[in-house]
Design a protein around this motif. Sequence first.
Motif, PDB file in Angstrom:
ATOM      1  N   ARG A 125      -0.094   3.437   3.945  1.00  0.00           N
ATOM      2  CA  ARG A 125       0.811   2.914   3.052  1.00  0.00           C
ATOM      3  C   ARG A 125       1.499   1.818   3.738  1.00  0.00           C
ATOM      4  O   ARG A 125       1.730   1.627   4.795  1.00  0.00           O
ATOM      5  CB  ARG A 125       1.891   4.119   2.911  1.00  0.00           C
ATOM      6  CG  ARG A 125       1.157   4.936   2.078  1.00  0.00           C
ATOM      7  CD  ARG A 125       0.804   4.743   0.442  1.00  0.00           C
ATOM      8  NE  ARG A 125       0.517   5.863  -0.306  1.00  0.00           N
ATOM      9  CZ  ARG A 125      -0.867   6.390  -0.327  1.00  0.00           C
ATOM     10  NH1 ARG A 125      -1.862   5.623   0.319  1.00  0.00           N
ATOM     11  NH2 ARG A 125      -1.016   7.375  -1.077  1.00  0.00           N
ATOM     12  N   SER A 154      -4.150   0.459   1.310  1.00  0.00           N
ATOM     13  CA  SER A 154      -4.359   1.517   0.612  1.00  0.00           C
ATOM     14  C   SER A 154      -2.986   1.320  -0.031  1.00  0.00           C
ATOM     15  O   SER A 154      -1.875   1.543   0.463  1.00  0.00           O
ATOM     16  CB  SER A 154      -4.282   2.957   1.080  1.00  0.00           C
ATOM     17  OG  SER A 154      -4.505   4.068   0.301  1.00  0.00           O
ATOM     18  N   GLU A 155      -3.230   1.698  -1.535  1.00  0.00           N
ATOM     19  CA  GLU A 155      -1.894   1.563  -2.515  1.00  0.00           C
ATOM     20  C   GLU A 155      -1.051   0.457  -2.241  1.00  0.00           C
ATOM     21  O   GLU A 155       0.169   0.295  -2.227  1.00  0.00           O
ATOM     22  CB  GLU A 155      -1.141   3.013  -2.352  1.00  0.00           C
ATOM     23  CG  GLU A 155      -1.902   4.001  -2.995  1.00  0.00           C
ATOM     24  CD  GLU A 155      -1.942   4.222  -4.415  1.00  0.00           C
ATOM     25  OE1 GLU A 155      -1.513   3.059  -5.055  1.00  0.00           O
ATOM     26  OE2 GLU A 155      -2.283   5.166  -5.023  1.00  0.00           O
ATOM     27  N   SER A 157       0.236  -3.610  -3.334  1.00  0.00           N
ATOM     28  CA  SER A 157       0.267  -4.508  -4.686  1.00  0.00           C
ATOM     29  C   SER A 157      -0.705  -5.607  -4.665  1.00  0.00           C
ATOM     30  O   SER A 157      -1.047  -5.942  -3.588  1.00  0.00           O
ATOM     31  CB  SER A 157       1.606  -4.912  -4.914  1.00  0.00           C
ATOM     32  OG  SER A 157       2.145  -5.814  -3.756  1.00  0.00           O
ATOM     33  N   GLN A 174      -7.981   0.554  -1.183  1.00  0.00           N
ATOM     34  CA  GLN A 174      -8.033   2.177  -1.705  1.00  0.00           C
ATOM     35  C   GLN A 174      -6.864   2.493  -2.361  1.00  0.00           C
ATOM     36  O   GLN A 174      -5.724   2.334  -2.132  1.00  0.00           O
ATOM     37  CB  GLN A 174      -8.420   3.068  -0.572  1.00  0.00           C
ATOM     38  CG  GLN A 174      -8.466   4.382  -0.955  1.00  0.00           C
ATOM     39  CD  GLN A 174      -8.731   5.378   0.077  1.00  0.00           C
ATOM     40  OE1 GLN A 174      -8.367   6.504   0.109  1.00  0.00           O
ATOM     41  NE2 GLN A 174      -9.714   4.558   1.106  1.00  0.00           N
ATOM     42  N   SER A 175      -6.782   2.658  -3.639  1.00  0.00           N
ATOM     43  CA  SER A 175      -5.929   3.251  -4.586  1.00  0.00           C
ATOM     44  C   SER A 175      -6.297   4.231  -5.553  1.00  0.00           C
ATOM     45  O   SER A 175      -7.925   4.323  -5.493  1.00  0.00           O
ATOM     46  CB  SER A 175      -5.451   2.124  -5.462  1.00  0.00           C
ATOM     47  OG  SER A 175      -4.731   1.394  -4.540  1.00  0.00           O
ATOM     48  N   GLU A 176      -5.661   5.125  -6.177  1.00  0.00           N
ATOM     49  CA  GLU A 176      -6.070   6.000  -6.911  1.00  0.00           C
ATOM     50  C   GLU A 176      -6.393   5.376  -8.540  1.00  0.00           C
ATOM     51  O   GLU A 176      -5.619   4.442  -8.847  1.00  0.00           O
ATOM     52  CB  GLU A 176      -4.975   7.089  -7.099  1.00  0.00           C
ATOM     53  CG  GLU A 176      -5.255   8.282  -8.374  1.00  0.00           C
ATOM     54  CD  GLU A 176      -3.893   9.308  -8.408  1.00  0.00           C
ATOM     55  OE1 GLU A 176      -4.454  10.316  -9.249  1.00  0.00           O
ATOM     56  OE2 GLU A 176      -3.033   9.138  -7.858  1.00  0.00           O
ATOM     57  N   TYR A 177      -7.559   5.797  -8.782  1.00  0.00           N
ATOM     58  CA  TYR A 177      -8.012   5.535 -10.044  1.00  0.00           C
ATOM     59  C   TYR A 177      -9.046   6.175 -10.705  1.00  0.00           C
ATOM     60  O   TYR A 177      -9.982   6.662 -10.029  1.00  0.00           O
ATOM     61  CB  TYR A 177      -8.908   3.961  -9.748  1.00  0.00           C
ATOM     62  CG  TYR A 177      -9.390   3.257 -11.109  1.00  0.00           C
ATOM     63  CD1 TYR A 177      -8.539   2.910 -12.138  1.00  0.00           C
ATOM     64  CD2 TYR A 177     -10.623   2.707 -11.157  1.00  0.00           C
ATOM     65  CE1 TYR A 177      -8.854   2.252 -13.256  1.00  0.00           C
ATOM     66  CE2 TYR A 177     -11.138   2.105 -12.089  1.00  0.00           C
ATOM     67  CZ  TYR A 177     -10.367   1.830 -13.151  1.00  0.00           C
ATOM     68  OH  TYR A 177     -10.676   1.058 -14.213  1.00  0.00           O
ATOM     69  N   PRO A 184      -4.453   0.573 -11.862  1.00  0.00           N
ATOM     70  CA  PRO A 184      -4.937  -0.699 -11.256  1.00  0.00           C
ATOM     71  C   PRO A 184      -5.465  -1.808 -12.463  1.00  0.00           C
ATOM     72  O   PRO A 184      -5.602  -2.987 -12.001  1.00  0.00           O
ATOM     73  CB  PRO A 184      -6.282  -0.204 -10.541  1.00  0.00           C
ATOM     74  CG  PRO A 184      -5.653   1.304 -10.011  1.00  0.00           C
ATOM     75  CD  PRO A 184      -5.002   1.438 -11.290  1.00  0.00           C
ATOM     76  N   THR A 189      -4.406  -5.335  -9.394  1.00  0.00           N
ATOM     77  CA  THR A 189      -5.035  -5.202  -8.516  1.00  0.00           C
ATOM     78  C   THR A 189      -6.510  -4.999  -8.542  1.00  0.00           C
ATOM     79  O   THR A 189      -7.153  -5.626  -7.690  1.00  0.00           O
ATOM     80  CB  THR A 189      -4.634  -3.711  -7.768  1.00  0.00           C
ATOM     81  OG1 THR A 189      -4.825  -2.469  -8.437  1.00  0.00           O
ATOM     82  CG2 THR A 189      -3.182  -3.686  -7.080  1.00  0.00           C
ATOM     83  N   LEU A 327       4.057   3.878  -3.409  1.00  0.00           N
ATOM     84  CA  LEU A 327       3.040   2.948  -4.043  1.00  0.00           C
ATOM     85  C   LEU A 327       3.293   1.644  -4.007  1.00  0.00           C
ATOM     86  O   LEU A 327       4.422   1.154  -4.552  1.00  0.00           O
ATOM     87  CB  LEU A 327       2.599   3.955  -5.159  1.00  0.00           C
ATOM     88  CG  LEU A 327       2.413   5.375  -4.964  1.00  0.00           C
ATOM     89  CD1 LEU A 327       2.323   6.103  -6.207  1.00  0.00           C
ATOM     90  CD2 LEU A 327       1.346   5.785  -3.894  1.00  0.00           C
ATOM     91  N   GLU A 328       2.248   0.939  -4.298  1.00  0.00           N
ATOM     92  CA  GLU A 328       2.153  -0.328  -4.784  1.00  0.00           C
ATOM     93  C   GLU A 328       3.408  -1.570  -4.327  1.00  0.00           C
ATOM     94  O   GLU A 328       3.930  -2.249  -4.786  1.00  0.00           O
ATOM     95  CB  GLU A 328       2.137  -0.392  -6.438  1.00  0.00           C
ATOM     96  CG  GLU A 328       1.038   0.239  -7.058  1.00  0.00           C
ATOM     97  CD  GLU A 328       1.413   0.171  -8.575  1.00  0.00           C
ATOM     98  OE1 GLU A 328       2.021  -0.672  -8.789  1.00  0.00           O
ATOM     99  OE2 GLU A 328       0.663   1.193  -9.157  1.00  0.00           O
TER     100      GLU A 328
END
Length: 329
Positions: A125, A154-155, A157, A174-177, A184, A189, A327-328
Amino acid sequence: MITRRMGHAGPQVSAIGLGCMGMSDFYEGRDENEAIATLHHALDCGLNLLDTADMYGPYTNETLIGRAIRGRRADAFIATKFGILRGADPTQRGTDGRPEHVRASVEGSLQRLGVDYLDLYYLHRVDPDVPIEDTVGAMADLVRQGKVRLLGLSEASAETLARAHAVHPISALQSEYSLWTRDPETNGTLAICRELGVTFVPYSPLGRGFLTGTFASRDDLAEGDYRLSTPRFQQGNFERNLRLVEGVRELARAREVTPAQLALAWVLAQGDNIVPIPGTKRRRYLDENLEALTLTLSPAELARLDELFQRNSVAGQRYPSAVMGMLER
């Protein structure tokens, strides 16, 4: 094994990786022997991308993977992360992106994994108190020292990714998708990853298990399971989201596949620079996930899934409010 490239000019990795977090943390029903067997089975199948982090456990997941890959280092592409600080409360976390923390963290990960180098090293992060240029500059030093091959975030912007990439090439974001987390697509992103040649690595591509269609109620999760504390699994939100999953189940029945395979096939269809890392602790689910590589969805099926899972369809935030702020950045 079908492969995809990691980064603009990086190595080929298995098109589906293995998220290892649940083998050691957050989810109940852990079995270390089965976890080791699952890791060995993954390598035997040609799945080489193993994803971990120092905060899983904390620290114990890296040790577990280190045991599993002993004598098989050449078969594994190891991705780990640093930068999240955990306390006693699992919903409260901090970040540390200082250069000195970068240098200390990599030594700990190398020792626990029992390796001389990491294939991919992520900033887990973004630390808002440390310029991303300083953090990535220290990570780039690790590449020059031969301790790390590729760098990731990861996560982060889109703006942060661009700034980081200007310091040193970033190979992965790497991010949640997933069907139920499509941020995203709208936050820029995915677009900037394509522009910069960065591989996009979705974690939780099965919606923390929700999209597998195996949950009928909150009672299906064991007491102590971290998901029970997250907004999308709260009473009310859970039932609303369950109705969305029924649409996935219907499409899966028509194709004679599982909902998990359908959901993974959707993620894979979003671009050839995407390498999802579904997590599992058991060999049978690993095999099920890998079968998604052979599934091609029709335009009509993709359109139906888009219709079901619009941006505001899913009830609840991804994380508790205290974690959402990480996040982001």
